[in-house]
Motif scaffolding. Structure first.
Motif, PDB file in Angstrom:
ATOM      1  N   ALA A 114       1.017  -1.003  -0.064  1.00 30.32           N
ATOM      2  CA  ALA A 114      -0.011   0.173   0.234  1.00 30.32           C
ATOM      3  C   ALA A 114       0.736   1.306   0.081  1.00 30.32           C
ATOM      4  N   LEU A 115       1.967   1.512   1.083  1.00 32.33           N
ATOM      5  CA  LEU A 115       3.305   2.729   1.008  1.00 32.33           C
ATOM      6  C   LEU A 115       3.418   2.465  -0.773  1.00 32.33           C
ATOM      7  N   ARG A 116       4.071   1.566  -1.104  1.00 33.40           N
ATOM      8  CA  ARG A 116       4.572   1.534  -2.366  1.00 33.40           C
ATOM      9  C   ARG A 116       3.610   2.296  -3.473  1.00 33.40           C
ATOM     10  N   TRP A 117       2.064   1.553  -3.598  1.00 30.67           N
ATOM     11  CA  TRP A 117       1.002   2.615  -4.492  1.00 30.67           C
ATOM     12  C   TRP A 117       0.901   4.456  -4.117  1.00 30.67           C
ATOM     13  N   LEU A 118       1.150   4.192  -2.356  1.00 30.02           N
ATOM     14  CA  LEU A 118       0.575   5.512  -2.270  1.00 30.02           C
ATOM     15  C   LEU A 118       2.103   6.591  -2.808  1.00 30.02           C
ATOM     16  N   SER A 119       2.751   6.161  -3.373  1.00 34.81           N
ATOM     17  CA  SER A 119       4.372   6.877  -3.567  1.00 34.81           C
ATOM     18  C   SER A 119       3.991   7.005  -5.002  1.00 34.81           C
ATOM     19  N   THR A 120       3.682   5.765  -5.672  1.00 39.18           N
ATOM     20  CA  THR A 120       3.139   6.336  -7.091  1.00 39.18           C
ATOM     21  C   THR A 120       2.057   7.046  -7.302  1.00 39.18           C
ATOM     22  N   LEU A 121       1.059   7.117  -6.260  1.00 43.45           N
ATOM     23  CA  LEU A 121       0.361   7.533  -7.001  1.00 43.45           C
ATOM     24  C   LEU A 121       0.643   9.055  -6.978  1.00 43.45           C
ATOM     25  N   GLU A 122       1.245   9.516  -5.856  1.00 41.89           N
ATOM     26  CA  GLU A 122       2.098  10.892  -5.406  1.00 41.89           C
ATOM     27  C   GLU A 122       3.243  10.925  -6.576  1.00 41.89           C
ATOM     28  N   ASP A 123       3.106   9.953  -7.235  1.00 43.39           N
ATOM     29  CA  ASP A 123       4.455  10.594  -8.200  1.00 43.39           C
ATOM     30  C   ASP A 123       3.941  11.090  -9.512  1.00 43.39           C
ATOM     31  N   TYR A 124       2.532  10.726  -9.662  1.00 45.84           N
ATOM     32  CA  TYR A 124       1.191  10.928 -10.713  1.00 45.84           C
ATOM     33  C   TYR A 124       0.678  12.081 -10.164  1.00 45.84           C
ATOM     34  N   GLY A 125       0.964  12.468  -8.897  1.00 43.60           N
ATOM     35  CA  GLY A 125       0.534  13.741  -9.192  1.00 43.60           C
ATOM     36  C   GLY A 125      -1.510  13.781  -8.869  1.00 43.60           C
ATOM     37  N   LEU A 126      -1.745  12.479  -8.584  1.00 40.38           N
ATOM     38  CA  LEU A 126      -2.915  12.431  -7.864  1.00 40.38           C
ATOM     39  C   LEU A 126      -3.268  12.248  -6.118  1.00 40.38           C
ATOM     40  N   ILE A 127      -2.267  12.303  -5.744  1.00 35.77           N
ATOM     41  CA  ILE A 127      -2.924  12.578  -3.900  1.00 35.77           C
ATOM     42  C   ILE A 127      -1.454  13.592  -4.009  1.00 35.77           C
ATOM     43  N   GLU A 128      -2.106  13.918  -2.124  1.00 38.39           N
ATOM     44  CA  GLU A 128      -0.913  14.524  -2.302  1.00 38.39           C
ATOM     45  C   GLU A 128      -0.769  14.184  -0.379  1.00 38.39           C
ATOM     46  N   ARG A 129       0.658  14.836   0.057  1.00 30.88           N
ATOM     47  CA  ARG A 129       0.703  13.846   1.551  1.00 30.88           C
ATOM     48  C   ARG A 129       0.395  15.697   2.463  1.00 30.88           C
ATOM     49  N   ILE A 130       0.020  15.480   3.264  1.00 21.42           N
ATOM     50  CA  ILE A 130       0.012  16.687   4.593  1.00 21.42           C
ATOM     51  C   ILE A 130       0.164  16.746   6.151  1.00 21.42           C
TER      52      ILE A 130
END
Length: 107
Positions: free
Chosen positions: A47-63
């Motif tokens: 799941a953490l790998r996928w969150l990083s991928t989604l962030e790399d693609y600009g689909l999510i952000e971490r706050i």
């Protein structure tokens, strides 16, 4: 896959995370990284790998949580929200008024 142009996104836990983030955003709930991992129903490392991928693609952000430095939230970016909504409209019978209204899926 055509809308996102990210191979395999819909066959992986990333789609579950994106839907969970959309649902929680519409309910005005913040989603922690831990909760996003649970929503994926896969091992945390996956799941953490996928969150990083989604962030790399600009689909999510971490706050960062300002009240608790140990916690980080994730949310859809405007691009991520638009793409998820577009995918829902294209792939299922969704409410035609937009993603701000409840989404009704017909199975």
């Amino acid at each position: 896959d055509e809308i996102f142009d990210i191979p395999g996104l819909f066959g992986d836990p990333a789609w579950d995370m994106l839907l969970d983030l959309l649902t929680n955003e519409d309910r005005l709930h913040r989603v922690s990284v831990s909760s996003a991992c649970i929503a994926a129903c896969v091992p945390q490392t996956t799941a953490l790998r996928w969150l990083s991928t989604l962030e790399d693609y600009g689909l999510i952000e971490r706050i960062k949580d300002l009240a608790d430095g140990r916690r980080t939230f994730v949310k859809l970016t405007r691009t991520g929200r638009n793409m998820v909504c577009e995918a829902l409209r294209a792939g299922v019978h969704a409410n035609p008024t937009g993603c701000n209204a409840p989404i009704v899926l017909s199975i």
